[in-house]
Design a protein around this motif. Structure first.
Motif, short mmCIF file in Angstrom:
data_model
loop_
_atom_site.label_atom_id
_atom_site.label_comp_id
_atom_site.label_asym_id
_atom_site.label_seq_id
_atom_site.Cartn_x
_atom_site.Cartn_y
_atom_site.Cartn_z
N GLY A 159 -36.45 -29.96 -21.19
CA GLY A 159 -35.48 -29.89 -22.29
C GLY A 159 -35.01 -28.47 -22.54
N LEU A 160 -34.92 -27.66 -21.50
CA LEU A 160 -34.49 -26.27 -21.66
C LEU A 160 -32.97 -26.21 -21.72
CD1 LEU A 160 -36.84 -24.57 -19.03
CD2 LEU A 160 -37.23 -24.89 -21.47
N THR A 161 -32.45 -25.58 -22.74
CA THR A 161 -31.02 -25.42 -22.90
C THR A 161 -30.71 -23.94 -23.10
OG1 THR A 161 -31.19 -25.79 -25.28
CG2 THR A 161 -30.71 -27.72 -23.91
N LYS A 162 -29.44 -23.61 -23.13
CA LYS A 162 -29.03 -22.22 -23.33
C LYS A 162 -29.68 -21.68 -24.60
CE LYS A 162 -24.99 -19.33 -24.01
NZ LYS A 162 -23.54 -19.28 -24.13
N GLY A 163 -30.30 -20.52 -24.49
CA GLY A 163 -30.93 -19.89 -25.65
C GLY A 163 -32.39 -20.24 -25.87
N VAL A 210 -34.80 -14.35 -6.79
CA VAL A 210 -34.60 -13.29 -7.77
C VAL A 210 -33.30 -12.57 -7.44
CG1 VAL A 210 -35.55 -11.18 -8.76
CG2 VAL A 210 -37.09 -13.03 -8.08
N ALA A 211 -32.39 -12.50 -8.40
CA ALA A 211 -31.10 -11.84 -8.21
C ALA A 211 -31.25 -10.32 -8.38
CB ALA A 211 -30.09 -12.38 -9.22
N GLU A 212 -30.17 -9.61 -8.14
CA GLU A 212 -30.17 -8.15 -8.18
C GLU A 212 -30.68 -7.60 -9.49
OE1 GLU A 212 -26.90 -4.54 -7.84
OE2 GLU A 212 -26.44 -6.49 -6.98
N ARG A 213 -30.34 -8.24 -10.60
CA ARG A 213 -30.75 -7.74 -11.92
C ARG A 213 -32.07 -8.34 -12.39
NH1 ARG A 213 -25.68 -8.68 -15.57
NH2 ARG A 213 -27.20 -8.05 -17.12
N GLY A 214 -32.82 -8.99 -11.49
CA GLY A 214 -34.13 -9.53 -11.83
C GLY A 214 -34.09 -10.92 -12.44
N GLN A 215 -32.93 -11.54 -12.43
CA GLN A 215 -32.80 -12.87 -13.02
C GLN A 215 -33.07 -13.95 -11.99
OE1 GLN A 215 -28.71 -12.27 -14.15
NE2 GLN A 215 -29.26 -11.94 -16.28
N ILE A 216 -33.56 -15.11 -12.49
CA ILE A 216 -33.70 -16.28 -11.64
C ILE A 216 -33.02 -17.45 -12.34
CG2 ILE A 216 -35.88 -15.52 -10.61
CD1 ILE A 216 -37.28 -17.64 -12.38
N THR A 217 -32.65 -18.44 -11.55
CA THR A 217 -32.12 -19.67 -12.11
C THR A 217 -33.16 -20.75 -11.89
OG1 THR A 217 -29.85 -19.03 -11.62
CG2 THR A 217 -30.26 -21.38 -11.97
N PRO A 267 -34.46 -24.42 -11.42
CA PRO A 267 -33.82 -25.63 -10.90
C PRO A 267 -33.50 -26.60 -12.03
CG PRO A 267 -35.71 -25.02 -9.56
CD PRO A 267 -35.74 -24.14 -10.78
N LYS A 268 -32.38 -27.32 -11.88
CA LYS A 268 -31.93 -28.25 -12.92
C LYS A 268 -32.99 -29.28 -13.25
CE LYS A 268 -28.02 -31.22 -14.20
NZ LYS A 268 -28.68 -31.66 -15.36
N ALA A 269 -33.71 -29.75 -12.25
CA ALA A 269 -34.76 -30.76 -12.51
C ALA A 269 -35.82 -30.22 -13.46
CB ALA A 269 -35.40 -31.19 -11.19
N VAL A 270 -36.16 -28.94 -13.33
CA VAL A 270 -37.15 -28.31 -14.22
C VAL A 270 -36.57 -28.18 -15.62
CG1 VAL A 270 -38.44 -26.18 -14.69
CG2 VAL A 270 -38.30 -27.08 -12.36
N ARG A 271 -35.34 -27.68 -15.73
CA ARG A 271 -34.70 -27.53 -17.05
C ARG A 271 -34.59 -28.87 -17.76
NH1 ARG A 271 -30.76 -24.77 -13.88
NH2 ARG A 271 -29.22 -26.29 -14.58
N ASP A 272 -34.19 -29.89 -17.04
CA ASP A 272 -34.04 -31.23 -17.64
C ASP A 272 -35.39 -31.79 -18.07
OD1 ASP A 272 -31.31 -31.10 -17.22
OD2 ASP A 272 -31.33 -32.45 -15.48
N ALA A 273 -36.42 -31.64 -17.24
CA ALA A 273 -37.74 -32.19 -17.55
C ALA A 273 -38.34 -31.56 -18.80
CB ALA A 273 -38.68 -32.00 -16.36
#
Length: 74
Positions: free
Chosen positions: A22-26, A5-12, A14-20
């Motif tokens: 189909g998560l894209t910007k927006g 968790v970053a300072e502003r409460g955001q997380i990234t 993992p690419k494997a999760v986004r790819d699996a």
């Protein structure tokens, strides 16, 4: 897999999760709590809203008429 968790409460995610998934910007995600777990769900409404209005109904009076024609219903 882990995310920090970053300072502003955001997380990234993992690419494997986004790819699996189909998560894209927006992509809209629903956030739910289950005890001490965080559940993220891909919003089906998001995909529908992005597609809405992108397809012409050439020759049809309504979306229902187009669906009937595709299904070969009279």
């Amino acid at each position: 897999m882990e995310a920090t968790v970053a300072e502003r409460g955001q997380i990234t995610l993992p690419k494997a999760v986004r790819d699996a998934l189909g998560l894209t910007k927006g992509t809209q995600l629903k956030v739910e709590l289950d005890g001490s777990r965080i559940i993220l769900r891909k919003s089906v409404d998001d995909a529908i809203s992005r597609a809405r209005g992108k397809f012409a109904l050439d020759g049809f009076d309504s979306a229902q008429a187009a669906v009937r024609a595709v299904r070969d219903e009279d």
